[in-house]
Scaffold this motif. Structure first.
Motif, PDB file in Angstrom:
ATOM      1  N   ILE A 263     135.743  37.904   8.778  1.00 34.76           N
ATOM      2  CA  ILE A 263     135.214  37.781   7.412  1.00 34.76           C
ATOM      3  C   ILE A 263     133.697  37.877   7.434  1.00 34.76           C
ATOM      4  CG2 ILE A 263     135.029  36.243   5.422  1.00 34.76           C
ATOM      5  CD1 ILE A 263     137.807  35.216   6.035  1.00 34.76           C
TER       6      ILE A 263
ATOM      7  N   GLU B 284     137.355  30.669   5.677  1.00 34.49           N
ATOM      8  CA  GLU B 284     136.201  31.438   5.200  1.00 34.49           C
ATOM      9  C   GLU B 284     135.230  31.819   6.316  1.00 34.49           C
ATOM     10  OE1 GLU B 284     135.646  32.695   2.237  1.00 34.49           O
ATOM     11  OE2 GLU B 284     137.559  31.940   1.529  1.00 34.49           O
TER      12      GLU B 284
ATOM     13  N   GLY C 279     141.293  35.982  -0.824  1.00 37.05           N
ATOM     14  CA  GLY C 279     140.769  35.991   0.529  1.00 37.05           C
ATOM     15  C   GLY C 279     141.472  36.973   1.445  1.00 37.05           C
ATOM     16  N   LEU C 280     141.313  36.749   2.751  1.00 34.82           N
ATOM     17  CA  LEU C 280     141.922  37.614   3.755  1.00 34.82           C
ATOM     18  C   LEU C 280     143.253  36.981   4.164  1.00 34.82           C
ATOM     19  CD1 LEU C 280     141.870  40.097   5.440  1.00 34.82           C
ATOM     20  CD2 LEU C 280     140.294  39.005   7.022  1.00 34.82           C
TER      21      LEU C 280
END
Length: 754
Positions: A273, A268, A287-288
């Protein structure tokens, strides 16, 4: 002497002078030629021409002389502008636009301008008339010609040829706001300049220097996306595919660390991000990761969303996409572009995309009629699954589902408690007569689950209703508790006639193991229908039925069927071939165009994975039985629909085997999902399937052909090979399923337990 002259001419031709790679590309673009057109003229692959233009490879005789001749003629029409320090206007045009081409003219020097902003008349997410699905003809797949959008001003450093701008798009032409196609594959060079490769030879200069800027540029200037597949649906989001070099250019790791790979995403706190957060971009809960969705909340009806695909993070699973992750950017753009045009722009794995395609083709809501104030609102669209998830019947639920929370821990549900509709995994020993034959031949059903989905009547948005002592109704989808142990395959009804068969050589149609049921069990409607078709009465004890029903999957099947058939036709395997012609066309068909071979496999996995996703199980170490998991929040979490499709697929398989046995006395020795293995005197499927002079075979049985539901040759091995495999794997007390190994003949260490 003439032979010497020919040798001299050939020697000269082998060294035909060529302009630098960048000039080759400029000349092609100046004449509005696509890579496909040049490749076709020179009788080479599209990727080969791309390699010549990038400088990765150089043409060799005999193509070199023809290529040099082409470039020489183009150089006469479009001489290189003298270096004046000012950028030159690009003369590229969009081949996909329906405009009359003007006579060639020398490019005039003028200041560089920015490309036109996307046409907002067709904004994503807005209501409108049903869109025409992309054409499946090969020419339509690669519609845009090669163009370049402008780069932003660069910092001092090594200079490249002046950036070009795209000719203004004709917004009245098909594509409009999405004139540059559904996706770009981004790659960066050693100078950190980024190029986007799209469909049809499109090459775009990408000015963005950070991931947030890239997302902004994609939505405002790139003209990427796809038209909705249904009038009440949403336009497809643009897809950006990042190579390893592009990842590094935008601050992302080329590969994920072990911890990141296990988590399926970047941590995170990663700097990229944080960049997205500062720019007010958001990520979904996943998420990524290898597949990521970057978005801002919709403004009105307009979506602001970009999808990312990162192959080096294992986004393109080799089981579905083969070696696609190792392709050059232009080649990968072609593969994904064909898939996007014929199926849809991928939004995740082929399984995820297959599930999303169901909703794209049958949206849950539509615009209502105007109310008293003339305003419209969203309302449920009949024939869809709606917007809210529906709890399954207890017998339909997978183990650990919240509706089963009352069961004791470690309780094992038997067939009287659980609907167990799965694909076949059945095998038997060879008979003495079969051992005297020479070969084992595998027959594989094309898109078996897709064919089973076609015409399937399934429950829609309403929950299941429990009924005690129901009268069986073949038109009502649901789950039925019924005893089918009295169905005797030694005497069954085929059509209007009763036939005697050897039941010991056939699997039961009612269980995936092929074993005859011993008492009441839960079955989906198609399985019970088949028992009635075989001539036996049924008396259900209870049922969970769905009153609201429809053929929800018909459009889904048709789109995937058309994608499969069109791509196979491009590979030389068409629908109207005789059995002999079909087998000949299938011989090495993927080697004719390996990139399209990848698309074929991806389409097949989209069918299989999409059906599987209807019953996605809980994943992750934190889940406990009785707790809900994320997939349950989807209206498309529907194990009952999956059960209906698999039931139909298994019944279809059994019906074909039954008809073949009744007509010829041939019985399968093994069945695995959609593959059946038979003993035969010859190595060809024609040694199993009898075809008459009229080209017809046993009605209702297996037929060779490319269409879904027809069969192809899966593989042939010797009977001695089969006997050896059976002996090797007999130690565990079970009969080895030869259908699992018939294609390659190889048995893995996993299967042998070594």
């Amino acid at each position: 002497m003439s032979e010497l002259f020919d040798a001299v001419d050939a020697l000269v031709a082998s060294r035909s002078p060529l302009p630098p790679p960048a000039e080759r590309r400029r000349l092609r673009q100046a004449h509005a030629l696509t890579l496909d057109e040049v490749a076709a003229a020179l009788d080479v692959r599209r990727a080969t021409v791309g390699g010549w233009e990038s400088g990765r490879t150089e043409p060799r005789p005999p193509e070199r002389e023809a290529y040099a001749r082409l470039l020489k003629q183009l150089a006469t029409l479009y001489p290189a502008p003298e270096s004046t320090g000012a950028p030159q206007e690009d003369t590229d045009t969009m081949a996909a636009q329906a405009v009359t081409p003007a006579a060639p003219a020398a490019p005039a020097a003028r200041p560089q301008t920015t490309a036109a902003a996307p046409d907002t008349a067709a904004a994503p997410g807005t209501e409108g008339p049903p869109a025409t699905p992309p054409a499946t003809a090969p020419a339509a797949v690669g519609a845009p010609a090669a163009v370049s959008l402008p780069r932003a001003e660069r910092a001092p450093g090594p200079r490249r040829p002046a950036a070009k701008r795209a000719a203004p798009a004709n917004t009245s032409a098909p594509g409009g706001a999405y004139a540059h196609g559904p996706l770009l594959v981004l790659d960066a060079d050693t100078e950190r300049n980024v190029t986007g490769y799209g469909v049809g030879g499109l090459m775009v200069d990408v000015p963005a220097k950070s991931l947030p800027a890239l997302v902004e540029w994609t939505l405002t200037e790139a003209r990427l996306g796809s038209e909705r597949l249904h009038g009440s649906g949403k336009d497809g989001d643009p897809l950006l595919v990042l190579t390893e070099a592009a990842c590094e250019r935008y601050g992302l790791p080329a590969v994920l660390s072990e911890s990141e790979r296990l988590a399926g995403r970047l941590a995170e706190g990663h700097k990229v991000i944080r960049q997205l957060e500062r720019a007010d971009w958001q990520l979904t809960k996943r998420g990524l990761g290898p597949w990521a969705r970057i978005y801002r909340p919709a403004q009105g009806s307009r979506r602001q969303c970009v999808q990312l695909c990162i192959p080096s993070w294992r986004a393109l699973d080799g089981r579905a996409w083969g070696h696609a992750a190792q392709l050059q950017p232009a080649e990968l753009a072609r593969v994904l572009g064909v898939y996007a045009a014929r199926v849809m722009t991928p939004v995740g794995s082929t399984a995820v995309t297959g599930l999303q395609l169901m909703t794209a083709l049958s949206p849950p809501t539509r615009a209502s009629e105007p109310d008293a104030d003339g305003r419209r609102h969203r309302e449920h669209r009949p024939g869809s699954l709606g917007t809210e998830p529906v709890d399954p019947a207890p017998c339909e639920a997978t183990d650990g589902h919240p509706v089963l929370a009352h069961l004791p821990r470690f309780h094992v549900r038997g067939p009287g408690e659980r609907l167990f509709e799965e694909a076949y995994d059945w095998a038997r020993d060879l008979t003495d007569a079969e051992c005297m034959q020479r070969y084992l031949v595998g027959l594989d059903v094309n898109l078996a689950f897709g064919a089973a989905a076609n015409g399937a009547v399934v429950g829609l948005a309403s929950p299941p209703v429990h009924v005690t002592r129901p009268v069986f109704d073949a038109a009502v989808p649901g789950a039925w508790l019924v005893d089918l142990s009295h169905v005797d395959l030694s005497r069954v009804k085929i059509g209007k006639q009763w036939r005697d068969l050897d039941a010991a050589l056939l699997p039961s149609p009612f269980t995936p193991t092929g074993e005859r049921p011993t008492g009441p069990a839960w079955y989906a409607t198609p399985t019970v229908v088949y028992a009635v078709e075989l001539g036996y009465d049924v008396a259900p004890l209870e049922a969970w039925v769905r009153r609201e029903s429809g053929r929800f999957l018909d459009g889904w099947y048709k789109r995937l069927r058309d994608a499969y058939v069109a791509t196979m036709a491009d590979l030389g395997v068409t629908e109207k071939l005789s059995p002999h012609q079909f087998l000949e066309a299938m011989d090495g068909y993927k080697s004719r165009d390996p990139e399209l071979g990848i698309v074929v496999d991806a389409v097949k996995m989209t069918v299989k994975g999409g059906i599987g996703k209807l019953q996605e199980k809980a994943r992750g170490g934190g889940w406990k039985p009785g707790q809900a998991w994320p997939a349950l929040a989807r209206p498309t979490w529907r194990p009952d629909i999956r059960a209906t499709v698999i039931s139909r697929a298994r019944v279809n398989m059994h019906r074909k085997m039954l008809n073949l046995a009744a007509a010829t006395g041939r019985y399968p020795v093994a069945v695995l999902s959609d593959c059946a293995v038979y003993a035969a005197d010859g190595p060809s499927p024609l040694g199993v399937l009898p075809y008459g002079a009229d080209g017809k075979t046993v009605p209702g049985s297996f037929r060779l052909g490319v269409s879904p539901g027809m069969v192809k040759h899966e593989g042939t091995q010797s009977v001695l090979w089969g006997a050896d495999i059976l002996e090797q794997l007999a130690a565990d007390g079970h009969v080895a399923n030869l259908a699992r190994y018939i294609k390659t003949g190889e048995v893995t260490a996993k299967d042998t337990g070594e």
